[in-house]
Design a protein around this motif. Structure first.
Motif, PDB file in Angstrom:
ATOM      1  N   ARG A   1       1.173  -1.409   0.052  1.00 34.78           N
ATOM      2  CA  ARG A   1      -0.055   0.322   0.325  1.00 34.78           C
ATOM      3  C   ARG A   1       0.983   1.243  -0.081  1.00 34.78           C
ATOM      4  O   ARG A   1       0.653   2.104  -0.431  1.00 34.78           O
ATOM      5  N   LEU A   2       2.052   1.168   0.558  1.00 30.56           N
ATOM      6  CA  LEU A   2       2.754   2.245   1.075  1.00 30.56           C
ATOM      7  C   LEU A   2       3.119   2.286  -0.646  1.00 30.56           C
ATOM      8  O   LEU A   2       3.712   3.765  -0.990  1.00 30.56           O
ATOM      9  N   MET A   3       3.402   1.761  -1.004  1.00 29.04           N
ATOM     10  CA  MET A   3       4.706   1.923  -1.888  1.00 29.04           C
ATOM     11  C   MET A   3       3.497   2.325  -3.757  1.00 29.04           C
ATOM     12  O   MET A   3       4.465   2.512  -4.973  1.00 29.04           O
ATOM     13  N   ARG A   4       2.319   2.424  -4.084  1.00 36.82           N
ATOM     14  CA  ARG A   4       1.429   3.190  -4.720  1.00 36.82           C
ATOM     15  C   ARG A   4       1.280   4.447  -4.687  1.00 36.82           C
ATOM     16  O   ARG A   4       0.803   4.868  -5.016  1.00 36.82           O
ATOM     17  N   ARG A   5       1.999   4.816  -3.483  1.00 38.81           N
ATOM     18  CA  ARG A   5       2.017   6.422  -3.596  1.00 38.81           C
ATOM     19  C   ARG A   5       3.450   7.113  -4.021  1.00 38.81           C
ATOM     20  O   ARG A   5       4.717   6.260  -3.258  1.00 38.81           O
ATOM     21  N   PRO A   6       3.419   8.059  -4.886  1.00 42.37           N
ATOM     22  CA  PRO A   6       4.764   8.109  -5.929  1.00 42.37           C
ATOM     23  C   PRO A   6       5.557   8.739  -4.734  1.00 42.37           C
ATOM     24  O   PRO A   6       6.682   8.155  -5.644  1.00 42.37           O
ATOM     25  N   LEU A   7       5.516   9.324  -3.856  1.00 44.74           N
ATOM     26  CA  LEU A   7       6.450   9.830  -3.350  1.00 44.74           C
ATOM     27  C   LEU A   7       7.265   8.759  -2.453  1.00 44.74           C
ATOM     28  O   LEU A   7       8.602   8.795  -2.473  1.00 44.74           O
ATOM     29  N   ALA A   8       6.657   8.021  -1.957  1.00 44.97           N
ATOM     30  CA  ALA A   8       7.085   6.525  -1.197  1.00 44.97           C
ATOM     31  C   ALA A   8       8.046   6.029  -2.183  1.00 44.97           C
ATOM     32  O   ALA A   8       8.802   5.709  -2.579  1.00 44.97           O
ATOM     33  N   TRP A   9       7.508   5.405  -3.064  1.00 46.07           N
ATOM     34  CA  TRP A   9       8.084   4.833  -4.665  1.00 46.07           C
ATOM     35  C   TRP A   9       9.594   5.340  -4.806  1.00 46.07           C
ATOM     36  O   TRP A   9      10.203   4.604  -5.122  1.00 46.07           O
ATOM     37  N   ALA A  10       9.160   6.738  -5.425  1.00 43.67           N
ATOM     38  CA  ALA A  10      10.906   7.555  -5.830  1.00 43.67           C
ATOM     39  C   ALA A  10      11.679   7.495  -4.789  1.00 43.67           C
ATOM     40  O   ALA A  10      12.389   7.032  -5.072  1.00 43.67           O
ATOM     41  N   GLY A  11      11.160   7.955  -3.732  1.00 40.10           N
ATOM     42  CA  GLY A  11      12.558   7.273  -2.327  1.00 40.10           C
ATOM     43  C   GLY A  11      13.994   5.936  -2.822  1.00 40.10           C
ATOM     44  O   GLY A  11      14.949   5.940  -2.089  1.00 40.10           O
ATOM     45  N   VAL A  12      12.142   4.638  -2.785  1.00 43.00           N
ATOM     46  CA  VAL A  12      12.885   3.459  -2.940  1.00 43.00           C
ATOM     47  C   VAL A  12      13.535   3.799  -4.010  1.00 43.00           C
ATOM     48  O   VAL A  12      14.277   2.303  -4.529  1.00 43.00           O
ATOM     49  N   ALA A  13      13.172   4.151  -5.476  1.00 39.48           N
ATOM     50  CA  ALA A  13      13.200   3.562  -6.452  1.00 39.48           C
ATOM     51  C   ALA A  13      14.705   4.371  -6.356  1.00 39.48           C
ATOM     52  O   ALA A  13      15.806   3.952  -7.001  1.00 39.48           O
ATOM     53  N   THR A  14      14.807   5.432  -5.868  1.00 37.94           N
ATOM     54  CA  THR A  14      16.273   6.705  -5.961  1.00 37.94           C
ATOM     55  C   THR A  14      16.934   5.634  -4.937  1.00 37.94           C
ATOM     56  O   THR A  14      18.150   5.693  -5.636  1.00 37.94           O
ATOM     57  N   ALA A  15      17.141   5.213  -4.099  1.00 35.42           N
ATOM     58  CA  ALA A  15      17.915   4.033  -2.999  1.00 35.42           C
ATOM     59  C   ALA A  15      18.797   2.863  -3.723  1.00 35.42           C
ATOM     60  O   ALA A  15      19.264   2.855  -3.801  1.00 35.42           O
ATOM     61  N   ASN A  16      17.087   2.645  -4.407  1.00 32.14           N
ATOM     62  CA  ASN A  16      17.542   1.561  -5.571  1.00 32.14           C
ATOM     63  C   ASN A  16      18.568   1.082  -6.457  1.00 32.14           C
ATOM     64  O   ASN A  16      19.895   0.143  -7.083  1.00 32.14           O
TER      65      ASN A  16
END
Length: 400
Positions: free
Chosen positions: A307-322
């Protein structure tokens, strides 16, 4: 587990400026079949490693002047044992190996020659390492020229090099993925019992029968193969139910508690300077049991992470870290040391950086330095991240 479908935002670009617009673009560019939960777990594992090193490694100034100071490594876990439970939060390597097994199994192509597989999957791990090592040649020479004692320079370089054991083990397991996948298809989940039993046997030989210490290094493969095998199992549809996650959490936690209380294993899940036994270097049976509990907890959290990763801002942070995972891992120690040494040369001993971590006030003082470490790491990443980037044909919004 079903891959998380990316949410397409209906917000016009004009109404999503700045960070929100950037996050929306990352969200829209993510392939529909990408499992964002796996990337989130990887990002959390990296965060645990970084914060663990930044919070449990202290450099104590030992000299009398700004230009002839020596530094020795200390740990707040030794001076303040009440902080040991923090190691249960910050030692996240089992999750990293779980995710590694998952992604390796998903990327495995039946029939692909082993050499081609090994080169393809280990190239990104190895590509940025020479840059770090070459950078530390003039850095070490500069520290010696500035008057730092050789013992201090040796200790700093050791801290930079020591995490590379992780890459060696991780790379070996990645290279062995075709064999591990084949073993999974024959043995299923019970296959994890084989490296678990091997780890127990090595510990029994070391601690119970007085065997040589070098035997323990065998657990670098057997111990971390357990979560890696579970990652392969997860990728093949196992561990999907809540019962499996609860069993791992409860069983691992109970085993860890029994080993600490009755078998003499240390409570800290990271190494403590001066301790007779480390649960991490090499990993012990207690560390493996802790890892099982941690994996169970991670699997229980996956629906909330979805559910959290459906939020664009949260996903952008995770994608950038990866995208910068290897750069973060390789350079976070250097960032901390650059701040520590630079502050010592400029301003002398400072709280949270150069004083002994023996008083409770050290903890809030060190927390105040974390943003400075992060800024230094961001600076290094801007300089060296290009060596981590895969070829255009391999690029994606996250790490495969």
């Amino acid at each position: 587990m079903t891959d998380v479908q990316p949410r397409r935002t209906a917000t016009p670009a004009a109404e999503a400026p700045g960070r929100t617009g950037f996050a929306a673009r990352i969200d829209a560019a993510t392939p529909p079949g990408r499992d964002r939960v796996v990337d989130a777990l990887r990002a959390l594992a990296i965060l645990g490693v970084v914060l663990g090193h930044w919070l449990v490694t202290a450099f104590v100034a030992t000299g009398n002047g700004a230009w002839d100071e020596g530094l020795r490594v200390a740990s707040p876990l030794k001076a303040m044992p009440a902080l040991v439970p923090a190691s249960w939060v910050l030692q996240t390597l089992a999750v990293f190996f779980l995710v590694g097994g998952y992604t390796a199994a998903k990327g495995h192509r039946p029939g692909e020659p082993w050499g081609s597989w090994a080169r393809r999957r280990t190239a990104r791990l190895l590509r940025p390492v020479p840059v770090l090592l070459l950078a530390w040649v003039p850095a070490a020479a500069g520290l010696l020229w500035a008057g730092f004692p050789p013992d201090t320079v040796r200790a700093l370089v050791k801290l930079v090099i020591s995490p590379l054991w992780f890459l060696a083990v991780y790379g070996a397991l990645i290279a062995l993925t075709p064999l591990i996948v084949a073993f999974w298809h024959r043995a299923g989940l019970w296959g994890a019992a084989v490296p678990l039993a091997a780890t127990a046997a090595i510990d029994a030989a070391r601690f119970g029968l007085g065997g040589p210490e070098w035997l323990g290094w065998g657990t670098l493969l057997t111990g971390w193969l357990v979560p890696f095998h579970l990652g392969v199992a997860w990728a093949n549809g196992a561990l999907a139910g809540r019962r499996a996650a609860v069993s791992l959490l409860a069983g691992g936690a109970a085993a860890m508690a029994l080993l600490i209380l009755y078998a003499g294993y240390p409570a800290s899940m990271v190494g403590v300077p001066g301790a007779a036994v480390s649960n991490l270097n090499p990993p012990t049976l207690a560390a493996v049991a802790f890892g099982l509990a941690q994996i169970g907890l991670a699997l229980l959290a996956r629906h909330r992470l979805e559910r959290l990763m459906r939020r664009p801002l949260a996903w952008a942070g995770v994608a950038t870290a990866n995208l910068a995972a290897m750069t973060i891992f390789l350079w976070h120690q250097t960032a901390m040391m650059a701040v520590t040494v630079g502050a010592l040369l400029i301003g002398g001993g400072l709280p949270g950086l150069h004083v002994h971590p023996s008083q409770p006030g050290w903890v809030p003082a060190r927390l105040c330095w974390l943003p400075v470490f992060a800024a230094a790491l961001a600076g290094f990443a801007a300089l060296v991240h290009r060596w981590e980037r895969p070829r255009p044909s391999e690029a994606s919004p996250g790490v495969r």
